[in-house]
Design a protein around this motif. Structure first.
Motif, PDB file in Angstrom:
ATOM      1  N   ASN A 347      41.647  58.959  49.055  1.00  0.00           N
ATOM      2  CA  ASN A 347      42.706  58.868  49.108  1.00  0.00           C
ATOM      3  C   ASN A 347      43.327  60.335  48.348  1.00  0.00           C
ATOM      4  N   GLN A 348      44.125  61.071  48.807  1.00  0.00           N
ATOM      5  CA  GLN A 348      44.672  62.205  48.467  1.00  0.00           C
ATOM      6  C   GLN A 348      43.375  63.148  47.855  1.00  0.00           C
ATOM      7  N   ASN A 349      42.531  63.479  48.901  1.00  0.00           N
ATOM      8  CA  ASN A 349      41.425  64.322  48.634  1.00  0.00           C
ATOM      9  C   ASN A 349      40.294  63.731  47.480  1.00  0.00           C
ATOM     10  N   SER A 350      40.662  62.735  47.021  1.00  0.00           N
ATOM     11  CA  SER A 350      39.687  61.956  46.069  1.00  0.00           C
ATOM     12  C   SER A 350      39.044  60.515  46.566  1.00  0.00           C
ATOM     13  N   MET A 351      37.842  60.346  46.156  1.00  0.00           N
ATOM     14  CA  MET A 351      37.255  58.972  46.569  1.00  0.00           C
ATOM     15  C   MET A 351      37.859  58.089  45.523  1.00  0.00           C
ATOM     16  N   GLU A 352      38.145  56.804  46.349  1.00  0.00           N
ATOM     17  CA  GLU A 352      38.771  55.607  45.622  1.00  0.00           C
ATOM     18  C   GLU A 352      38.101  54.504  46.094  1.00  0.00           C
ATOM     19  N   THR A 353      37.569  53.794  44.952  1.00  0.00           N
ATOM     20  CA  THR A 353      36.673  52.526  44.975  1.00  0.00           C
ATOM     21  C   THR A 353      37.476  51.331  45.048  1.00  0.00           C
ATOM     22  N   LYS A 354      37.466  50.345  46.012  1.00  0.00           N
ATOM     23  CA  LYS A 354      38.116  48.925  45.829  1.00  0.00           C
ATOM     24  C   LYS A 354      37.290  48.014  45.955  1.00  0.00           C
ATOM     25  N   GLU A 355      37.719  46.886  45.330  1.00  0.00           N
ATOM     26  CA  GLU A 355      36.758  45.659  45.205  1.00  0.00           C
ATOM     27  C   GLU A 355      37.563  44.485  45.476  1.00  0.00           C
ATOM     28  N   SER A 356      37.124  43.699  46.416  1.00  0.00           N
ATOM     29  CA  SER A 356      37.876  42.278  46.560  1.00  0.00           C
ATOM     30  C   SER A 356      36.745  41.318  46.458  1.00  0.00           C
ATOM     31  N   THR A 357      36.935  40.091  45.771  1.00  0.00           N
ATOM     32  CA  THR A 357      36.389  39.039  45.388  1.00  0.00           C
ATOM     33  C   THR A 357      36.665  37.585  45.761  1.00  0.00           C
ATOM     34  N   LEU A 358      35.883  36.808  46.069  1.00  0.00           N
ATOM     35  CA  LEU A 358      36.106  35.367  46.353  1.00  0.00           C
ATOM     36  C   LEU A 358      35.152  34.814  45.685  1.00  0.00           C
ATOM     37  N   SER A 359      35.608  33.500  44.942  1.00  0.00           N
ATOM     38  CA  SER A 359      34.828  32.504  44.244  1.00  0.00           C
ATOM     39  C   SER A 359      35.167  30.958  44.643  1.00  0.00           C
ATOM     40  N   GLN A 360      34.406  30.425  45.052  1.00  0.00           N
ATOM     41  CA  GLN A 360      34.440  28.780  45.292  1.00  0.00           C
ATOM     42  C   GLN A 360      33.683  28.075  44.391  1.00  0.00           C
ATOM     43  N   ASN A 361      34.101  27.320  43.456  1.00  0.00           N
ATOM     44  CA  ASN A 361      33.364  26.662  42.559  1.00  0.00           C
ATOM     45  C   ASN A 361      33.835  25.058  42.466  1.00  0.00           C
ATOM     46  N   SER A 362      33.008  24.373  42.188  1.00  0.00           N
ATOM     47  CA  SER A 362      33.032  22.828  41.821  1.00  0.00           C
ATOM     48  C   SER A 362      32.253  22.314  40.782  1.00  0.00           C
ATOM     49  N   LEU A 363      32.867  21.322  39.761  1.00  0.00           N
ATOM     50  CA  LEU A 363      32.214  20.804  38.664  1.00  0.00           C
ATOM     51  C   LEU A 363      32.604  19.331  38.715  1.00  0.00           C
ATOM     52  N   GLY A 364      31.635  18.430  38.538  1.00  0.00           N
ATOM     53  CA  GLY A 364      31.742  17.226  38.172  1.00  0.00           C
ATOM     54  C   GLY A 364      31.160  16.454  37.041  1.00  0.00           C
ATOM     55  N   MET A 365      31.495  15.510  36.507  1.00  0.00           N
ATOM     56  CA  MET A 365      31.090  14.820  35.465  1.00  0.00           C
ATOM     57  C   MET A 365      31.398  13.316  35.714  1.00  0.00           C
TER      58      MET A 365
END
Length: 768
Positions: A347-365
């Motif tokens: 990006n404009q002669n420089s290296m750019e790092t991009k991160e995408s995340t996904l979380s799927q969680n469940s909790l039961g009591m």
């Protein structure tokens, strides 16, 4: 024919020939000899006086070594009483003369079974119309090496998964969100790991699974399709037990140990193994889970990429026998799927790092308390809280786009019920349930704030009652019940009658009639375009009576069952109508992908099951035939084939067991799901020019699976278990979904989603 196909064909022919060449046994056993055989093939021990059983001969049971059914058979033939004491000990008593007055012992009531070992050892059909799987007795299922509950029930007729995911089980035409899934009374809103490919509940903590396709007990609500009940063991454990295991996908540990004479605890934990090493099996599942998603597509354009995916679960169950009349159970589970994707771009002669995340969680009591006030009257109290959370952050390469999404569902419920045995023939079950459910949904092109959240809450009060009648001859069984639901926010009252009737006739036959009215106020809406990186496209939505009404269902069925001389057969026809479904919950990927309309679906079907046992061999055939259509008043088309319609589904499986060795093989064939092609022109008015909706079908689905396992002793108190399975042995390419998309150059292309190819899996467990 390829060399591999020829080998499999010869194997199946030889296997079947061996099956059907077996002769029926006319042997008799001494009762002591038969009990010794049962002990060697199960976890049970029998206590009796040698003199009482001396010289007692009994015929060979029809389905030998299925413990519960064999005991019922022996009681009938001998008149002796078999009493379960503790978890594993069974007392055998001869009839006591009338003048004696022995102390009474309270014993847990056993289910009334009409068909045993219907798809494998340990799988039974109960008189109330349900199916029950006992994992302590379960045989081996083709393609499986562990007791995955959601994979196992797919061997039953009428139970499908059009895309092979356990998180997308379609029972009699219903979508997965129309199933009520419970673990020890706690509702599960996330049933799969690997974004739906394997069960999210540790298989080693499941003792039994019950499946209700119709005639659901009045105690259960908020589902218009089936009920799937997973249960841990209900008895205290007197001895320390532990297991550790490793497969090509995960590692796990399980402990079941007494804390003292009145309590025992179970703890199970599992995690994916890719943090330590990668197996070919893991890569197969990874490619299957992420194909045609933004992760796979971005991967093609990125300079350097790194993915980190993990899944894990922890579950806990504590039993405490407060007194002879009081039992307390506490449960907890946590389920997690975590994905992060990092990519680099210039990006404009420089290296750019991009991160995408996904979380799927469940909790039961949950907490459960039961008190037996008398021999004939008991009460139960159930409390639970269940929470599901799905969140994604998407940073798209070659753009400045940032997109965050969140979907959260939380339910808190309270249920109290009583069971009153009026006399030997009548039993009354009644109770009250209150549930409060909250959904939160948000989307933003920056970090989500409270202003972005859309929150809805729904409170429901429920009264339920059922009367059970069983004739003195035990040939007639009737469950007649009703559930009354009051939706506070809508001021709506719904009544739901339920019926289960079973009548035995001509000694080996029984007829069953089932019926129910049900409703639910939850659904999963689908947006294939941009939901959660394209990996998880469904999010939970509460009914609002505008865009998402309360869904209602009606179902009736009639069936005939037969069992004699190691033959069993079942045939059942049914009709089911579900009203108030949203098109957004049905997964359209054609001209109605963006439609927001309300309609119905109606399914008429036939389920057939045939099983034959030959000593150590078992063979079964199952077949389902369905006609499943949508009806939307706002569309010009009167009837549309349902997106989940499988017109014909056929399964053949065989199994063999000898001592601690088990082997099985099976074939699954079914017609492809409906599909909407486009015309030869491709586009019309800059839109896809589709043919009539669902006017075509995908190619037929076919799969061959095999499994083998062996249990052996390492030391006196140290056992080992090894198993190998191969899923899709012929490596057939099965297309399970197809749809059209357009690339940046306005070129139309067909997206084809492929099922798992040839996938081996291996397990090794050590039991202490």
């Amino acid at each position: 024919m390829s060399k591999k196909s020829y080998f499999i064909f010869i194997f199946l022919i030889a296997f079947c020939h061996q099956l059907f060449s077996q002769e029926e046994s006319q042997n008799t056993f001494s009762l002591t000899e038969l009990l010794q055989i049962l002990e060697s093939h199960s976890a049970y021990t029998f206590s009796y006086a040698d003199e009482d059983l001396k010289n007692i001969e009994v015929p060979e049971p029809p389905n030998m070594l299925s413990v519960t059914e064999t005991i019922a058979f022996l009681q009938e033939k001998t008149g002796f009483k078999f009493t379960l004491i503790g978890e594993h000990q069974i007392i055998v008593d001869v009839p006591i003369p009338v003048e004696q007055k022995p102390e009474k012992i309270t014993v847990e009531e056993l289910d009334e079974v009409i068909l045993t070992n219907v798809i494998a050892k340990g799988v039974s059909k109960i008189k109330d119309g349900s199916f029950k799987i006992n994992f302590d007795e379960i045989g081996i299922i083709p393609g499986l090496i562990e007791n995955d509950a959601f994979q196992t029930i797919q061997a039953l007729p009428g139970v499908e998964s059009v895309n092979e995911k356990v998180s997308n089980i379609n029972i009699r035409g219903g979508t997965n969100d129309q199933n009520l899934i419970l673990w020890d009374g706690i509702r599960l809103y996330q049933s799969g790991h690997f974004f739906g490919l394997i069960s999210a509940i540790n298989p080693h903590q499941n003792h039994t699974v019950s499946l209700y396709k119709n005639g659901t007990p009045a105690t259960h609500g908020n589902s218009v399709s089936s009920v799937i009940e997973l249960s841990s063991a209900k008895k205290l454990n007197d001895d320390f037990e532990a297991e550790v295991g490793l497969t090509f996908l995960s590692a796990d540990a399980f402990i079941d140990t007494p804390l003292d004479k009145k309590s025992s605890i179970q703890i199970a934990a599992r995690t994916s193994i890719n943090g330590a090493f990668i197996t070919p099996t893991y890569l197969q599942y990874y490619d299957r889970a992420f194909q045609n998603t933004e992760i796979a597509n971005t991967n093609q354009n990125a300079i350097n990429t790194e993915e980190d995916f993990r899944f894990s679960d922890v579950s806990f169950r504590w039993l405490y026998q407060l007194s002879e009349k009081d039992l307390l159970r506490l449960n907890y589970f946590s389920i997690a799927n975590e994905l992060s994707f990092t990519a680099e771009e210039f990006n404009q002669n420089s290296m750019e790092t991009k991160e995408s995340t996904l979380s799927q969680n469940s909790l039961g009591m949950g907490a459960f308390y039961k008190r037996n006030w008398t021999e004939n009257f008991s009460t139960q109290l159930q409390l639970f809280h269940s929470n599901y959370h799905l969140n994604s952050t998407n940073r798209i390469l070659n753009t400045n786009t940032f997109f965050e999404q969140e979907n959260n569902l939380a339910e808190t419920a309270f249920k109290i019920s009583s069971k009153w045995k009026l006399n030997e023939r009548f039993e009354l079950n009644s109770g009250y349930e209150f549930s409060s459910t909250t959904s939160r949904d948000a989307e933003a092109d920056e970090e989500i704030t409270n202003e972005d959240l859309i929150e809805n809450r729904l409170n429901v009060n429920n009264l339920f009652s059922s009367l059970r009648y069983q004739s003195s001859s035990r040939k007639t069984l009737v469950h007649l019940g009703a559930r009354i639901n009051y939706f506070n926010d809508f001021d709506i009252l719904l009544a739901e009658p339920r019926l289960s009737f079973n009548q035995q006739f001509l000694k080996n036959f029984s007829v069953e009639v089932l019926g129910e009215l049900k409703s639910q106020y939850l659904s999963q809406i689908v947006n294939f375009q941009n939901d959660f990186l394209g990996i998880e496209n469904r999010k939970w939505q509460l009914a609002d009576q505008l865009n998402f009404p309360i869904t209602k269902s009606r179902q009736a069925s009639i069936g005939v069952n037969y069992q004699k001389n190691n033959w069993l057969a079942s045939i059942e026809s049914y009709v089911k109508k579900v009203e108030g479904i949203s098109s957004q919950s049905q997964g359209f990927q054609n001209q109605y992908e963006y439609a927001q309309i309300i309609g119905d679906y109606r399914i008429v079907g036939l389920d057939i099951l045939l099983n034959k046992k030959f000593r150590n061999f078992d063979a079964r055939l199952s077949y389902s035939l369905t006609d499943n259509d949508y009806f939307f008043d706002d569309l010009s088309v009167n009837e549309i084939p349902n997106n989940f319609e499988i017109v014909n589904s056929f399964t053949f499986a065989t199994s063999y067991s000898y001592k601690n060795f088990k082997a099985s093989g099976g074939l699954i064939w079914r017609t492809g799901k409906p599909f909407t092609p486009i015309s030869a022109n491709g586009l019309a008015n800059n839109q896809f020019d589709y043919e009539p909706i669902n006017s075509n079908n995908l190619k037929d689905y076919m799969r061959v699976d095999i499994s083998v396992s062996q249990e052996f002793k390492i030391q006196k108190k140290l056992l080992a278990y090894a198993g190998l399975s191969i899923w899709n042995l012929l490596d057939r390419e099965n297309i399970i979904n197809s749809y059209y998309r357009q690339n940046d150059n306005n070129q139309i292309y067909l997206v084809e989603q492929k099922a798992l190819g040839l996938t081996p899996n291996f397990v090794f467990r050590v039991k202490f």
